[in-house]
Scaffold this active site. Structure first.
Site, PDB file in Angstrom:
ATOM      1  N   ARG A  27      51.107 -33.744   5.916  1.00  0.00           N
ATOM      2  CA  ARG A  27      51.341 -33.770   7.362  1.00  0.00           C
ATOM      3  C   ARG A  27      51.914 -35.118   7.779  1.00  0.00           C
ATOM      4  O   ARG A  27      51.535 -36.162   7.242  1.00  0.00           O
ATOM      5  CB  ARG A  27      50.021 -33.545   8.121  1.00  0.00           C
ATOM      6  CG  ARG A  27      49.234 -32.327   7.690  1.00  0.00           C
ATOM      7  CD  ARG A  27      49.944 -31.024   8.044  1.00  0.00           C
ATOM      8  NE  ARG A  27      50.176 -30.887   9.471  1.00  0.00           N
ATOM      9  CZ  ARG A  27      49.275 -30.407  10.344  1.00  0.00           C
ATOM     10  NH1 ARG A  27      48.103 -30.015   9.918  1.00  0.00           N
ATOM     11  NH2 ARG A  27      49.571 -30.308  11.614  1.00  0.00           N
TER      12      ARG A  27
ATOM     13  N   PRO B 145      47.643 -26.378  18.991  1.00  0.00           N
ATOM     14  CA  PRO B 145      46.408 -26.618  19.752  1.00  0.00           C
ATOM     15  C   PRO B 145      45.235 -26.917  18.814  1.00  0.00           C
ATOM     16  O   PRO B 145      45.048 -26.233  17.812  1.00  0.00           O
ATOM     17  CB  PRO B 145      46.179 -25.289  20.474  1.00  0.00           C
ATOM     18  CG  PRO B 145      47.473 -24.556  20.394  1.00  0.00           C
ATOM     19  CD  PRO B 145      48.164 -25.042  19.165  1.00  0.00           C
ATOM     20  N   GLU B 146      44.481 -27.964  19.140  1.00  0.00           N
ATOM     21  CA  GLU B 146      43.291 -28.324  18.372  1.00  0.00           C
ATOM     22  C   GLU B 146      42.070 -28.133  19.275  1.00  0.00           C
ATOM     23  O   GLU B 146      42.186 -27.581  20.358  1.00  0.00           O
ATOM     24  CB  GLU B 146      43.412 -29.775  17.876  1.00  0.00           C
ATOM     25  CG  GLU B 146      44.701 -30.002  17.063  1.00  0.00           C
ATOM     26  CD  GLU B 146      44.870 -31.440  16.592  1.00  0.00           C
ATOM     27  OE1 GLU B 146      43.848 -32.134  16.427  1.00  0.00           O
ATOM     28  OE2 GLU B 146      46.022 -31.871  16.404  1.00  0.00           O
TER      29      GLU B 146
ATOM     30  N   LYS C 226      38.814 -23.853  16.250  1.00  0.00           N
ATOM     31  CA  LYS C 226      40.010 -23.627  17.074  1.00  0.00           C
ATOM     32  C   LYS C 226      40.124 -22.167  17.502  1.00  0.00           C
ATOM     33  O   LYS C 226      41.191 -21.720  17.916  1.00  0.00           O
ATOM     34  CB  LYS C 226      41.264 -24.027  16.282  1.00  0.00           C
ATOM     35  CG  LYS C 226      41.297 -25.488  15.853  1.00  0.00           C
ATOM     36  CD  LYS C 226      42.564 -25.779  15.061  1.00  0.00           C
ATOM     37  CE  LYS C 226      42.414 -27.057  14.255  1.00  0.00           C
ATOM     38  NZ  LYS C 226      43.536 -27.255  13.326  1.00  0.00           N
TER      39      LYS C 226
END
Ligand SMILES: [Zn+2]
Length: 275
Positions: free
Chosen positions: A265, A2-3, A59
């Site tokens: 990433r 989740p961002e 976040k």
């Protein structure tokens, strides 16, 4: 993971139910993700308290309580869910705490992979004790500053993706939305930040809040695990232009999108549209 848009969607859901509700009891699971304070002190400080508001910083979810500077701070990690449910509902596997609220609901946190974090205390004190990170600019806040953004990008040799992922610079961005922002701005994620033109830096600055606001309107991106405070999926995954589209044609020019690893990433960009 989740961002910002997913966390903001959870916060907005919690805001509709939590304020005014009092915690009758707290039950901790066997593998707690509570980092501070440990065990009974955590439950004891929340029991009997009334929630007064819910906010977001980066976040992190911040649940405030009436009459104390302490707040419940939750980071969802990779697979965490902070949900409000009927007290009678069967708990999800890997439920780490249940807070029984007056009115027949429970606030629950489940997290299969346990990368989530839960803390209780005054925000600033937890930052000073290095239990929370010092966060950078809120990209949807008034403090999101164009000059600071330009200055920081101009003077770093790191690549654009690494800089935008850095929570101490801009709080709340992660892998999905950095790929989307770079794509819309026409910037290669692996590009050295100091080599960007002013126009490119402006494009990154302008697309950052735009991408986040669109995702919030779509109630977040659900790739696998993310659910909002009511256990519902988001719809922004249907709108992604770059993230997860490696090998597929670019929606602007038709060139095959390229998948690579940038800043450690998985990263997707269009080799033609992004310079
Ligand atoms: Zn393209």
């Amino acid at each position: 993971m989740p961002e910002l848009p997913e966390v903001e969607t959870v916060v907005r859901g919690l805001r509709r139910l939590l304020p005014g509700r009092t915690v009758a009891d707290v039950t901790l699971g066997p593998h707690t993700v509570v980092r501070h304070p440990q065990g009974d002190a955590f439950a004891g400080a929340i029991r009997g308290r009334t929630w007064s508001g819910v906010e977001r910083r980066g976040k992190f979810i911040r649940c405030r309580m009436a009459g104390t500077a302490d707040e419940l701070i939750v980071h969802l990690g990779m697979t965490g869910h902070l949900i409000v449910t009927e007290a009678a509902a069967e708990p999800a596997p890997h439920t780490h705490f249940r807070m029984q609220l007056d009115g027949g609901h429970e606030l629950r946190f489940d997290d299969a992979r346990r990368f989530g974090r839960v803390l209780l205390g005054p925000w600033d004190a937890l930052v000073q004790a290095a239990l929370l990170p010092a966060l950078g600019m809120e990209p949807l806040g008034r403090e999101f500053d164009r000059q600071l953004f330009h200055a920081r990008l101009r003077k770093t040799e790191r690549n654009v993706k690494a800089v935008l992922l850095d929570q101490a610079f801009v709080a709340g961005l992660g892998n999905i939305y950095v790929d989307e922002i770079c794509h819309l701005a026409g910037v290669r994620p692996a590009r050295r930040a100091s080599s960007l033109t002013r126009t490119q830096r402006d494009a990154l600055f302008d697309h950052t809040p735009a991408v986040l606001r669109q995702a919030i309107r779509n109630r977040g991106t659900t790739i696998s695990d993310y659910r909002d405070a009511w256990n519902a999926e988001g719809t922004n995954q249907e709108r992604l232009l770059a993230y997860g589209r490696g090998g597929l044609p670019c929606l602007s020019c038709g060139t095959a999108m390229r998948k690579s690893v940038v800043a450690g990433r998985g990263t997707t960009h269009c080799p033609r549209c992004q310079k």
